[in-house]
Structures are given as C-alpha cells and as structure tokens.
Design an enzyme around this catalytic site. Structure first.
Site, mmCIF file in Angstrom:
data_model
loop_
_atom_site.group_PDB
_atom_site.id
_atom_site.type_symbol
_atom_site.label_atom_id
_atom_site.label_comp_id
_atom_site.label_asym_id
_atom_site.label_seq_id
_atom_site.Cartn_x
_atom_site.Cartn_y
_atom_site.Cartn_z
ATOM 1 N N GLU A 115 39.417 -61.328 -39.518
ATOM 2 C CA GLU A 115 39.724 -60.435 -38.397
ATOM 3 C C GLU A 115 40.943 -59.571 -38.707
ATOM 4 O O GLU A 115 40.957 -58.374 -38.427
ATOM 5 C CB GLU A 115 39.982 -61.245 -37.117
ATOM 6 C CG GLU A 115 38.733 -61.818 -36.494
ATOM 7 C CD GLU A 115 37.752 -60.751 -36.040
ATOM 8 O OE1 GLU A 115 38.192 -59.772 -35.432
ATOM 9 O OE2 GLU A 115 36.554 -60.891 -36.327
ATOM 10 N N CYS A 170 26.325 -47.786 -33.066
ATOM 11 C CA CYS A 170 27.014 -46.815 -32.212
ATOM 12 C C CYS A 170 28.349 -46.451 -32.871
ATOM 13 O O CYS A 170 29.418 -46.748 -32.373
ATOM 14 C CB CYS A 170 27.244 -47.399 -30.821
ATOM 15 S SG CYS A 170 27.825 -46.170 -29.653
ATOM 16 N N CYS A 219 21.502 -42.821 -32.117
ATOM 17 C CA CYS A 219 20.670 -42.031 -31.198
ATOM 18 C C CYS A 219 20.674 -40.546 -31.532
ATOM 19 O O CYS A 219 19.837 -39.801 -31.034
ATOM 20 C CB CYS A 219 21.138 -42.247 -29.758
ATOM 21 S SG CYS A 219 22.855 -41.764 -29.514
ATOM 22 N N CYS A 258 18.176 -47.160 -30.455
ATOM 23 C CA CYS A 258 19.274 -47.896 -29.832
ATOM 24 C C CYS A 258 18.723 -48.625 -28.606
ATOM 25 O O CYS A 258 18.053 -48.009 -27.774
ATOM 26 C CB CYS A 258 20.368 -46.919 -29.418
ATOM 27 S SG CYS A 258 21.549 -47.675 -28.292
ATOM 28 N N CYS A 288 22.332 -45.566 -21.437
ATOM 29 C CA CYS A 288 23.634 -45.099 -21.916
ATOM 30 C C CYS A 288 24.045 -43.782 -21.239
ATOM 31 O O CYS A 288 23.359 -42.760 -21.355
ATOM 32 C CB CYS A 288 23.573 -44.924 -23.431
ATOM 33 S SG CYS A 288 25.060 -44.202 -24.102
HETATM 34 S S1 SF4 Z 1 22.535 -44.302 -26.922
HETATM 35 FE FE1 SF4 Z 1 24.663 -44.694 -26.366
HETATM 36 S S2 SF4 Z 1 25.025 -46.785 -27.017
HETATM 37 FE FE2 SF4 Z 1 23.204 -46.098 -28.057
HETATM 38 S S3 SF4 Z 1 23.929 -45.336 -30.041
HETATM 39 FE FE3 SF4 Z 1 23.815 -43.602 -28.603
HETATM 40 S S4 SF4 Z 1 25.863 -43.451 -27.782
HETATM 41 FE FE4 SF4 Z 1 25.697 -45.482 -28.669
#
Ligand code: SF4
Length: 349
Positions: A40, A197, A204, A212, A218
């Site tokens: 970490e 993300c 996305c 996603c 989202c």
């Molecule tokens: S839809 Fe939203 S959560 Fe999914 S990859 Fe795109 S920005 Fe990230």
C-alpha cells in the site's frame, strides 16, 4: 442516490472484481499485515509495474517487520532508491519500529490504531484491516474518490474537506454486509479505478469496447461530465532551481554529502552543492542535467574538480566514499544515473 442503487453498486463491483479484477499481484498472495502495508505504501505514488519489480526485492531484504525495524535507515533508503517520495521510506522504517516497540511486532487490526502509526492514513489503515484481518472498513484513495465522484456525479473540488467528508460517508455506506465479500469489494474498488475508470481514458469512452458495469447509472457518463469529474484543481506552481554539483574524486573515493533530514532528497547521499575549493583546483564542466520534481524543475550543473590531495577539515555531513560502496547507499535518481552514465576522470584506474 437511493439505497437500491447503492446496493447494486456494491453487488456489481464484487461480481466484476471476481470475474475481471486482478487476482495475481504479488501482494495478493499470502496476505499478511506487513506485506499489505508495504504494498500500500509503495503504491501510493508509484506505478504498479514498478512496485511489482521493487516489492519482492524489498521483502527479500527485509522479510519481516522486525527485520525492517532493526535495519539501518541508510539501508532502507538504499533499497527504496529510485522510487522517489523518500518520506515514505523513512515512515516505513519509523512505523516498523513502532509496531515492534508498541505492538510486539504485530500490526493491530483496528483501523483507528493503525492510523496512529507513522505514514498510515485512514485509507491505508482500512486496506490493511480488510486484507490482513477481514475487518469492515472503507478505503478512499485517489482512485476511489474519482470512481465515487463520477458514479454519483460529485462536481465539487475533492481537495476540500467538505467534499471528502461526503465521499467518506458514501464509501462507508457502500461496504458490503457479508464479511466474505469485504476483500473482493475493497480489491474491486482498487482494480476498477486503476484499470477501468482511469483518470484520462475510462473504458466507457476509450473505444476499447470494454463494458463498464455502471454505465447506465453513472452520472458523469449520463451528463457528459467525465472530463470534468473529478474537478481539476489548479496545478501546483513549479519553480526553476539552478544548482551546482561539485564532483571530487581522490584515490578511488568520491566526495558525497549526506543531505539533511528535511527538503529535497532528505537523508540521501548526493554531491556537495557548496564547497570551499583550493584556488589551484582544476574544474571540468560536465553537461547540464535537467530533473523534474513535484514542485521544482532542477537544472544541475555538474563540475568535476581535480584535486591533488584529499580535502581535509570537511563538514561532518561530507564523506569520502569508496566507489565499491556506492551501491549500498540511498542515492537520488539523478545522482544514480549520473554515476552510471558520465565519464568521470578517476585517479585510481
Ligand atoms: S461509465 Fe462512469 S464509472 Fe464507468 S468507466 Fe465511465 S466514468 Fe467510470
């Protein structure tokens, strides 16, 4: 966001992690508090690929928290050398000593107690408590903040206390109830932020065709705010700094300075930047080195000084070091690469 949607987030993330998350990182095998803590801390400001390389070597050299506690700080810094942000290495050492002295060499499982140790913040404490002890605790590192802010459409500046407080509450409310889900959920948050993300190319919109699991809910996606969340705060001002490196070699030894415990490269060995030199000293200017730090742009002017006899009456932080000993010292990255790549005039070969 409604409780149904919150429940779905947790459930979907766990299922995504189990089928598509990361399962073979070195620190996921034989998870102990020491190994989780080390990974970490290393991952805080260093890329996963670099940590994978360095983690095993560090463990080999310091296999347990008591080995690390008993080590000389110079050896710890030398092993950390090249990873930057050396405060982490100094805190690792201090933390190991406190675990040995206060907790008989066993990391506590209570996140609140873990947080009292040097270099362990709330999120790191939670990660150790979950992965090593199966405790229920929420993580909220930079990646997790971004994920939660995007999914829930948080448009505030995430460096502000109020926004962070809201995200901590969110993070806590999302924790799975079943103890057997805690590891997958926590690992899922980490994996999702690191691989799907991501800051600049979330799946996305990157054209990869990867789906996603939160695309339908989202808020950042729905409102076309992906590039605006998290809100970008003003960049830190970077200042330019010019320094000299005085490079002195005498009979197979090189003059180095142990840097003070505060400031750039604290506690590491570098070349002296200020030195009283004899008038007769011959100076050879070497090509300038550019090096970027978080807040500074360094322009380093190395000058090799040829001396006929060893300088005496040196300040206590200066030391003549044998070339063969250099690999044992904690050296800043530019010093290391300079020593490797420059054609220094040696008087012993
Ligand atoms: S839809 Fe939203 S959560 Fe999914 S990859 Fe795109 S920005 Fe990230």
């Amino acid at each position: 966001m409604s409780s149904t949607e919150v429940k779905n987030f947790t459930k979907k993330l766990i299922s995504w992690q189990r089928s598509q998350g990361r399962h073979h990182l070195p620190w996921q095998i034989n998870r102990t508090a020491y190994r989780v803590w080390l990974s970490e801390v290393m991952l805080q400001q260093t890329q996963v690929a670099t940590v994978i390389e360095r983690y095993q070597a560090f463990l080999k050299r310091f296999p347990s928290v008591s080995d690390l506690a008993a080590a000389n700080i110079d050896d710890v810094l030398a092993e950390w050398s090249g990873m930057g942000y050396y405060t982490r290495a100094r805190n690792l050492h201090r933390c190991a000593q406190e675990v040995v002295n206060q907790f008989d060499g066993v990391f506590p499982s209570d996140p609140k107690l873990l947080e009292t140790l040097p270099g362990i913040g709330r999120s790191t404490a939670a990660a150790i408590a979950v992965f090593a002890y199966g405790e229920s605790a929420a993580i909220l590192d930079g990646n997790v903040k971004r994920v939660l802010a995007r999914v829930w459409g948080v448009q505030e500046d995430l460096s502000k206390t109020a926004a962070v407080k809201t995200l901590w509450l969110h993070a806590e409310s999302l924790l799975p109830k079943a103890p057997e889900d805690l590891v997958s959920y926590t690992q899922g948050l980490m994996d999702f932020g690191a691989t799907l993300c991501t800051q600049n190319k979330p799946a996305c919109i990157d054209g990869s065709g990867v789906i996603c699991p939160f695309e339908k809910d989202c808020q950042a996606k729905k409102l076309s705010l992906i590039d605006k969340i998290p809100l970008k705060v003003k960049k830190v001002k970077v200042t330019s700094v010019d320094i000299n490196w005085w490079i002195l070699i005498h009979q197979g030894k090189i003059l180095l300075e142990k840097r003070p415990h505060q400031g750039i490269w604290a506690g590491l060995w570098s070349f002296p930047e200020k030195l009283d030199l004899p008038l007769s000293a011959k100076k050879i200017e070497l090509p300038t080195i550019k090096h970027i730090l978080t807040h500074r742009r360094l322009s380093i002017r190395p000058v090799q000084v040829v001396v006929s006899k060893k300088l005496s009456n040196l300040d206590p932080q200066l030391e003549w070091i044998d070339f063969s000993e250099l690999k044992k010292l904690g050296l800043p990255t530019p010093v290391k690469s300079f020593l490797k790549n420059s054609n220094l005039v040696r008087d012993d070969v």
